[in-house]
Scaffold this motif. Structure first.
Motif, PDB file in Angstrom:
ATOM      1  N   THR A   1      32.870  40.130  53.822  1.00  0.00           N
ATOM      2  CA  THR A   1      32.938  39.631  52.440  1.00  0.00           C
ATOM      3  C   THR A   1      31.657  39.960  51.692  1.00  0.00           C
ATOM      4  OG1 THR A   1      34.443  37.857  53.092  1.00  0.00           O
ATOM      5  CG2 THR A   1      33.257  37.573  51.009  1.00  0.00           C
ATOM      6  N   ALA A   2      30.512  39.737  52.330  1.00  0.00           N
ATOM      7  CA  ALA A   2      29.223  40.051  51.698  1.00  0.00           C
ATOM      8  C   ALA A   2      29.134  41.542  51.379  1.00  0.00           C
ATOM      9  CB  ALA A   2      28.069  39.624  52.605  1.00  0.00           C
ATOM     10  N   PHE A   3      29.536  42.387  52.326  1.00  0.00           N
ATOM     11  CA  PHE A   3      29.507  43.829  52.099  1.00  0.00           C
ATOM     12  C   PHE A   3      30.423  44.194  50.929  1.00  0.00           C
ATOM     13  CE2 PHE A   3      30.683  48.229  52.672  1.00  0.00           C
ATOM     14  CZ  PHE A   3      29.482  48.831  53.015  1.00  0.00           C
ATOM     15  N   ALA A   4      31.624  43.620  50.904  1.00  0.00           N
ATOM     16  CA  ALA A   4      32.587  43.924  49.841  1.00  0.00           C
ATOM     17  C   ALA A   4      32.064  43.484  48.471  1.00  0.00           C
ATOM     18  CB  ALA A   4      33.931  43.251  50.137  1.00  0.00           C
ATOM     19  N   VAL A   5      31.429  42.322  48.403  1.00  0.00           N
ATOM     20  CA  VAL A   5      30.868  41.859  47.128  1.00  0.00           C
ATOM     21  C   VAL A   5      29.799  42.832  46.649  1.00  0.00           C
ATOM     22  CG1 VAL A   5      29.468  40.041  46.050  1.00  0.00           C
ATOM     23  CG2 VAL A   5      31.444  39.415  47.437  1.00  0.00           C
ATOM     24  N   GLY A   6      28.928  43.254  47.543  1.00  0.00           N
ATOM     25  CA  GLY A   6      27.905  44.231  47.165  1.00  0.00           C
ATOM     26  C   GLY A   6      28.505  45.560  46.744  1.00  0.00           C
ATOM     27  N   ALA A   7      29.481  46.035  47.529  1.00  0.00           N
ATOM     28  CA  ALA A   7      30.077  47.349  47.286  1.00  0.00           C
ATOM     29  C   ALA A   7      30.956  47.376  46.044  1.00  0.00           C
ATOM     30  CB  ALA A   7      30.888  47.781  48.505  1.00  0.00           C
ATOM     31  N   LEU A   8      31.723  46.320  45.829  1.00  0.00           N
ATOM     32  CA  LEU A   8      32.699  46.332  44.745  1.00  0.00           C
ATOM     33  C   LEU A   8      32.177  45.720  43.448  1.00  0.00           C
ATOM     34  CD1 LEU A   8      35.829  45.297  46.833  1.00  0.00           C
ATOM     35  CD2 LEU A   8      35.140  47.606  46.120  1.00  0.00           C
ATOM     36  N   LEU A   9      31.305  44.747  43.547  1.00  0.00           N
ATOM     37  CA  LEU A   9      30.842  44.043  42.355  1.00  0.00           C
ATOM     38  C   LEU A   9      29.467  44.512  41.895  1.00  0.00           C
ATOM     39  CD1 LEU A   9      32.785  41.658  41.514  1.00  0.00           C
ATOM     40  CD2 LEU A   9      30.809  40.209  41.901  1.00  0.00           C
ATOM     41  N   PHE A  10      28.512  44.501  42.802  1.00  0.00           N
ATOM     42  CA  PHE A  10      27.136  44.774  42.418  1.00  0.00           C
ATOM     43  C   PHE A  10      26.824  46.258  42.281  1.00  0.00           C
ATOM     44  CE2 PHE A  10      26.861  40.419  43.862  1.00  0.00           C
ATOM     45  CZ  PHE A  10      25.972  39.853  42.960  1.00  0.00           C
ATOM     46  N   ALA A  11      27.521  47.117  42.982  1.00  0.00           N
ATOM     47  CA  ALA A  11      27.247  48.552  42.894  1.00  0.00           C
ATOM     48  C   ALA A  11      27.730  49.135  41.567  1.00  0.00           C
ATOM     49  CB  ALA A  11      27.901  49.297  44.059  1.00  0.00           C
ATOM     50  N   TYR A  12      28.810  48.604  41.034  1.00  0.00           N
ATOM     51  CA  TYR A  12      29.424  49.170  39.833  1.00  0.00           C
ATOM     52  C   TYR A  12      28.449  49.317  38.655  1.00  0.00           C
ATOM     53  CZ  TYR A  12      32.612  49.946  35.972  1.00  0.00           C
ATOM     54  OH  TYR A  12      33.219  50.460  34.860  1.00  0.00           O
ATOM     55  N   PRO A  13      27.710  48.263  38.278  1.00  0.00           N
ATOM     56  CA  PRO A  13      26.789  48.450  37.148  1.00  0.00           C
ATOM     57  C   PRO A  13      25.706  49.488  37.433  1.00  0.00           C
ATOM     58  CG  PRO A  13      26.897  46.125  37.788  1.00  0.00           C
ATOM     59  CD  PRO A  13      27.733  46.892  38.752  1.00  0.00           C
ATOM     60  N   LEU A  14      25.262  49.589  38.686  1.00  0.00           N
ATOM     61  CA  LEU A  14      24.255  50.596  39.011  1.00  0.00           C
ATOM     62  C   LEU A  14      24.828  52.004  38.890  1.00  0.00           C
ATOM     63  CD1 LEU A  14      22.576  48.894  42.086  1.00  0.00           C
ATOM     64  CD2 LEU A  14      21.681  49.065  39.767  1.00  0.00           C
TER      65      LEU A  14
ATOM     66  N   GLY B   1      19.725  34.967  54.592  1.00  0.00           N
ATOM     67  CA  GLY B   1      19.018  36.248  54.509  1.00  0.00           C
ATOM     68  C   GLY B   1      19.859  37.394  55.044  1.00  0.00           C
ATOM     69  N   GLY B   2      20.530  37.151  56.160  1.00  0.00           N
ATOM     70  CA  GLY B   2      21.397  38.174  56.737  1.00  0.00           C
ATOM     71  C   GLY B   2      22.545  38.540  55.815  1.00  0.00           C
ATOM     72  N   LEU B   3      23.175  37.531  55.229  1.00  0.00           N
ATOM     73  CA  LEU B   3      24.304  37.790  54.318  1.00  0.00           C
ATOM     74  C   LEU B   3      23.855  38.568  53.081  1.00  0.00           C
ATOM     75  CD1 LEU B   3      26.220  34.401  54.545  1.00  0.00           C
ATOM     76  CD2 LEU B   3      27.032  36.641  55.316  1.00  0.00           C
ATOM     77  N   PHE B   4      22.695  38.207  52.533  1.00  0.00           N
ATOM     78  CA  PHE B   4      22.227  38.927  51.352  1.00  0.00           C
ATOM     79  C   PHE B   4      21.739  40.329  51.693  1.00  0.00           C
ATOM     80  CE2 PHE B   4      22.720  34.941  49.250  1.00  0.00           C
ATOM     81  CZ  PHE B   4      23.136  35.333  47.988  1.00  0.00           C
ATOM     82  N   PHE B   5      21.258  40.522  52.906  1.00  0.00           N
ATOM     83  CA  PHE B   5      20.933  41.875  53.348  1.00  0.00           C
ATOM     84  C   PHE B   5      22.206  42.717  53.388  1.00  0.00           C
ATOM     85  CE2 PHE B   5      20.958  45.000  56.722  1.00  0.00           C
ATOM     86  CZ  PHE B   5      19.915  45.818  56.321  1.00  0.00           C
ATOM     87  N   ILE B   6      23.267  42.174  53.962  1.00  0.00           N
ATOM     88  CA  ILE B   6      24.539  42.907  54.051  1.00  0.00           C
ATOM     89  C   ILE B   6      25.083  43.196  52.654  1.00  0.00           C
ATOM     90  CG2 ILE B   6      26.947  42.773  54.833  1.00  0.00           C
ATOM     91  CD1 ILE B   6      25.869  41.066  57.209  1.00  0.00           C
ATOM     92  N   LEU B   7      24.983  42.224  51.751  1.00  0.00           N
ATOM     93  CA  LEU B   7      25.426  42.420  50.369  1.00  0.00           C
ATOM     94  C   LEU B   7      24.640  43.571  49.733  1.00  0.00           C
ATOM     95  CD1 LEU B   7      26.298  39.826  47.749  1.00  0.00           C
ATOM     96  CD2 LEU B   7      24.541  41.467  47.180  1.00  0.00           C
ATOM     97  N   ALA B   8      23.314  43.548  49.882  1.00  0.00           N
ATOM     98  CA  ALA B   8      22.475  44.605  49.305  1.00  0.00           C
ATOM     99  C   ALA B   8      22.785  45.958  49.932  1.00  0.00           C
ATOM    100  CB  ALA B   8      20.996  44.257  49.508  1.00  0.00           C
ATOM    101  N   PHE B   9      23.045  45.967  51.229  1.00  0.00           N
ATOM    102  CA  PHE B   9      23.377  47.221  51.902  1.00  0.00           C
ATOM    103  C   PHE B   9      24.685  47.788  51.349  1.00  0.00           C
ATOM    104  CE2 PHE B   9      24.971  49.854  55.395  1.00  0.00           C
ATOM    105  CZ  PHE B   9      23.871  50.672  55.580  1.00  0.00           C
ATOM    106  N   GLY B  10      25.683  46.937  51.159  1.00  0.00           N
ATOM    107  CA  GLY B  10      26.944  47.388  50.570  1.00  0.00           C
ATOM    108  C   GLY B  10      26.731  47.977  49.181  1.00  0.00           C
TER     109      GLY B  10
END
Length: 166
Positions: free
Chosen positions: A71-84, A133-142
Motif C-alpha cells: 500500500t505504501a509503495f502504491a501510494v508513492g507510485a500512483l499518488l506522489f510520483a504523478y506531480p513530479l 520510518g519503514g513505511l515512509f521509506f517504501i512510499l518514497a521509494f515507490g
C-alpha cells in the motif's frame, strides 16, 4: 508538566525538524540539478542507491505486513510520483539533454513534504516509530522509482529522435 520534559514530545519535534531540514536539503539539491545536463546514469542511480535502505528491514522492529508495504509503495507510485512527473521535463539542447525545471516544481515538492508531515502523524498513531520510518521509506521509494522510470523513458525518446536525425 514542562513541555521539554516529555521525551515523546521531544522525539516528535525532533522528527519534524529533521524531516523539514531534509526536505529543504532535497529542495536545494533539486533546484541546483535542474537546467544542467543529465545522463542515463544520473537518472537511474538515485533509486539504485536508495534501494540499499531496504536493509533496514533486517531489524525486526522496522518490519511491517506485506499488505502495508505494498500500500505504501502504491501510494508513492500512483499518488506522489504523478506531480513530479508532470513538472519534470527533459529537453535536448545541442548534444546534451537537460532537466528543465517547471515553475511549479518547488511548490510540488513543498506540498509533498507537507503531505508527508501530515500523514506521518496519522500513521504514527497506529504503528511504531521505526515501522513508520519503514513505511515512509517504501512510499518514497515507490515515488522515486516511478518518477525516474518516466524520466528514463523521456530520456531514451529524446536520444532516439536525436539519433534518427543524425
Amino acid at each position: 508538566m514542562n513541555f521539554l520534559s516529555d521525551p515523546g514530545r521531544l522525539t516528535h519535534i525532533g522528527s519534524i525538524i529533521i524531516t523539514l531540514l531534509s526536505g529543504v536539503a532535497v529542495l536545494f539539491l533539486r533546484m541546483r540539478a535542474s537546467n544542467k545536463p543529465t545522463t542515463m546514469r544520473k537518472i537511474i542511480m538515485p533509486p539504485i542507491g536508495m534501494s540499499t535502505g531496504f536493509l533496514m528491514f533486517i531489524a525486526p522492529v522496522t518490519r511491517v505486513p506485506w499488505s502495508w508495504a505494498l500500500t505504501a509503495f502504491a501510494v508513492g507510485a500512483l499518488l506522489f510520483a504523478y506531480p513530479l512527473i508532470r513538472t519534470s521535463k527533459l529537453e535536448r539542447i545541442g548534444d546534451t539533454i537537460v532537466l528543465k525545471r517547471s515553475k511549479m516544481f518547488i511548490f510540488i515538492l513543498l506540498a509533498l513534504l507537507l503531505a508527508r508531515l501530515l500523514l506521518h502523524d496519522v500513521v504514527e498513531q497506529s504503528v511504531t516509530i521505526p515501522q513508520t520510518g519503514g513505511l515512509f521509506f517504501i512510499l518514497a521509494f515507490g515515488m522515486i522509482v516511478v518518477w525516474r522510470v518516466a524520466m528514463l523513458r523521456a530520456y531514451k525518446k529524446l536520444e532516439r529522435v536525436h539519433n534518427k536525425s543524425i
